[in-house]
Scaffold this active site. Structure first.
Site, PDB file in Angstrom:
ATOM      1  N   GLU A 275      49.873  47.563  52.294  1.00 11.40           N
ATOM      2  CA  GLU A 275      49.654  46.460  51.357  1.00 11.40           C
ATOM      3  C   GLU A 275      49.504  45.132  52.103  1.00 11.40           C
ATOM      4  OE1 GLU A 275      49.267  46.568  47.882  1.00 11.40           O
ATOM      5  OE2 GLU A 275      49.009  48.679  48.443  1.00 11.40           O
ATOM      6  N   TRP A 278      46.054  45.174  53.323  1.00 14.16           N
ATOM      7  CA  TRP A 278      45.101  44.934  52.224  1.00 14.16           C
ATOM      8  C   TRP A 278      44.861  43.434  52.070  1.00 14.16           C
ATOM      9  CZ3 TRP A 278      41.663  47.489  49.449  1.00 14.16           C
ATOM     10  CH2 TRP A 278      41.246  47.000  48.204  1.00 14.16           C
ATOM     11  N   TRP A 306      26.431  40.606  32.255  1.00 15.15           N
ATOM     12  CA  TRP A 306      27.804  40.340  31.875  1.00 15.15           C
ATOM     13  C   TRP A 306      27.838  39.381  30.684  1.00 15.15           C
ATOM     14  CZ3 TRP A 306      31.336  43.026  34.626  1.00 15.15           C
ATOM     15  CH2 TRP A 306      31.097  43.322  35.973  1.00 15.15           C
ATOM     16  N   ASN A 343      51.211  44.565  39.808  1.00 18.77           N
ATOM     17  CA  ASN A 343      49.897  44.960  40.317  1.00 18.77           C
ATOM     18  C   ASN A 343      49.207  45.996  39.430  1.00 18.77           C
ATOM     19  OD1 ASN A 343      47.889  44.739  42.504  1.00 18.77           O
ATOM     20  ND2 ASN A 343      48.348  46.916  42.796  1.00 18.77           N
ATOM     21  N   TRP A 361      33.637  39.081  35.622  1.00 21.88           N
ATOM     22  CA  TRP A 361      34.907  39.005  36.334  1.00 21.88           C
ATOM     23  C   TRP A 361      35.302  37.569  36.666  1.00 21.88           C
ATOM     24  CZ3 TRP A 361      34.361  36.712  41.084  1.00 21.88           C
ATOM     25  CH2 TRP A 361      33.100  36.780  41.678  1.00 21.88           C
ATOM     26  N   TRP A 384      39.583  41.079  41.687  1.00 21.70           N
ATOM     27  CA  TRP A 384      38.729  41.085  40.503  1.00 21.70           C
ATOM     28  C   TRP A 384      37.434  41.849  40.740  1.00 21.70           C
ATOM     29  CZ3 TRP A 384      39.316  40.403  35.536  1.00 21.70           C
ATOM     30  CH2 TRP A 384      40.503  39.824  35.109  1.00 21.70           C
TER      31      TRP A 384
END
Length: 474
Positions: A275, A278, A306, A343, A361, A384
């Site tokens: 993590e 990440w 969108w 999360n 988004w 996102w």
């Protein structure tokens, strides 16, 4: 410049004393050190929750510096360069040190500052510390950048990470201190309005609190981290995101503590390390492809139709936690009360907005930027786009999380939903009631309202999304 002139430490997202390479280097010279924070255009442009959290962090760090025999000098100026030049003139400083930032706006600003101050004959140095691996140092075998997380992880997992530095034993004070602004005059909590008092109890401020969080996590939670990190009703994560965002703890400190846990055989330690990486991957991508902050990272998504109208009723319902989908609504209310979101909740609400509601988004990205006390430009953008399907290492466009079955899987006893949703409960949880104390009055919501029907049926929303994707060539 003489070798006794003060050194300005230009603080930004590095509000700590330990493992602070710029501060450590300045103190090692034996010269006076003047820590300073400039409230420039970048910080003036912060949205409500991040600005509120920055204000709290500055107040706390100022107190920490005072305990160490130093001070935090505050200056407000739309131009960081002008503010620093004023301080240089007032103090006779011969050097300016700072910790690097990596978003395009900061890079542009810092490059301008470095060039101008060097031209004036000052010593100017920037240091790492916000990341473990400078983004340009991690390359594929062909010399390019990584577009997928797993090979990025494989590249860096065995790299040496610098040992964390201890806090300096002394921060030498100048003969006289320059004037400082009063932090209260900046009103960094103004945009939070009445929500500030609701969110404040959930904030864990400063370096000591961050270290305590890390220690408690590795002592009590990491063993079950692989499972509990997906359970929003369980306190099973490190909760360090807000502290990392402002540099109240360094990733190096987290990494080495995680490595010790790994070598002790604690289950979940490697996942924790992944993590941390990440987060590094998000910065790696922001450095190499800064378009990720504002445009679809996958260029083939540029033509996707969108919904971009934020005034739509379903967008308003999403923001207010009134979609009629308990997992989505619970997560959105947690965000409004605590300034953070689990999360698993982030994935669910992002998938729901971009897929079930087919909204861009960027709408969600901006809302999170307004509401998150742990807001981070790189992580927010990548998260996102990952959820929407338009980003690197993204969830496949045809994967549409079902928020109903996700709740059944990860919140079987409805601990999470019950904590955050008041409607329909005779004795709502205090945190569910706190939501109504935080929200704008014009939302006109009350705890005894009827819980809404879904704005979009889960099955219908999934089908609509898949139909839309079928008409687009990916």
């Amino acid at each position: 410049m003489d070798d006794t002139s003060p050194i300005l430490i230009w603080l930004r997202r590095d509000l700590r004393l330990s493992d602070h390479p710029a501060l450590h280097a300045a103190c090692a010279t034996g010269r006076p050190v003047i820590p300073a924070f400039v409230f420039d255009a970048q910080y003036d442009g912060l949205a409500a929750a991040p600005k509120f959290r920055m204000g709290l962090g500055l107040e706390h760090h100022g107190a920490s510096l005072a305990e160490a025999g130093s001070r935090l000098i505050l200056r407000r100026n739309q131009s960081a360069l002008s503010a620093l030049q004023d301080l240089i003139e007032e103090t006779g400083a011969g050097a300016v040190y700072w910790t690097r930032q990596y978003d395009p706006e900061a890079v542009s600003r810092d490059s301008e500052v470095k060039a101008a101050l060097k031209e004036q004959g000052l010593e100017v140095k920037s240091f790492g510390g916000h990341l473990m691996f400078e983004p340009w140092t991690v390359e594929t075998k062909t010399g390019g950048y990584y577009k997928v997380y797993t090979p990025f992880w494989r590249n860096v997992k065995n790299r040496d990470v610098e040992e964390p530095l201890k806090a300096p034993s002394e921060i030498k004070a100048p003969k006289s201190w320059p004037a400082s602004d009063d932090l209260a005059d900046w009103e960094m909590d103004a945009a939070m309005m009445r929500g500030a008092d609701v969110v404040r109890p959930f904030v864990q401020l400063g370096e000591k609190a961050a270290q305590s969080r890390l220690g408690a996590f590795l002592a009590n939670k990491v063993a079950d981290y692989n499972t509990n990190r997906d359970l929003p009703g369980v306190d099973g994560t490190s909760n360090l995101s807000e502290n990392l965002a402002l540099g109240e703890i360094s990733p190096h400190q987290c990494w080495h503590a995680g490595q010790r846990a790994l070598h002790e055989g604690k289950a979940g330690a490697e996942t924790f390390l992944k993590e941390l990486v990440w987060r590094e991957f998000a910065y790696h991508l922001m450095h190499h492809t800064p378009r990720i902050l504002e445009r679809n990272w996958r260029e083939e998504w540029e033509g996707f139709n969108w919904n971009e109208d934020e005034r739509r009723a379903e967008v308003k319902a999403w923001k207010q936690g009134r979609t009629g989908i308990p997992f989505v609504d619970a997560a959105m209310r947690e965000l409004y009360v605590t300034g953070r979101m689990h999360n698993r909740g982030r994935m669910i609400v992002a998938s729901y907005l971009t897929k079930h509601l087919l909204c861009h988004w960027r709408i969600g990205q901006k809302w999170f930027e307004d509401c998150l006390i742990d807001w981070d430009p790189a992580s927010n953008a990548m998260g996102w786009q990952w959820s929407a399907g338009s980003g690197p290492d993204a969830t496949p466009y045809f994967r549409v999380f079902n928020p109903v079955t996700q709740l059944d899987k990860f919140d079987k006893n409805r601990d999470y939903a019950g904590r955050w949703i008041a409607e329909g409960h005779s004795t709502p949880h205090k945190d569910a009631l706190a939501f109504f104390d935080a929200i704008p009055r014009q939302w006109n919501m009350k705890a005894d309202d009827a819980y809404p029907d879904p704005v979009v049926d889960v099955s219908d929303g999934r089908k609509r999304a898949l139909d839309a994707y079928a008409n687009k060539s990916f």
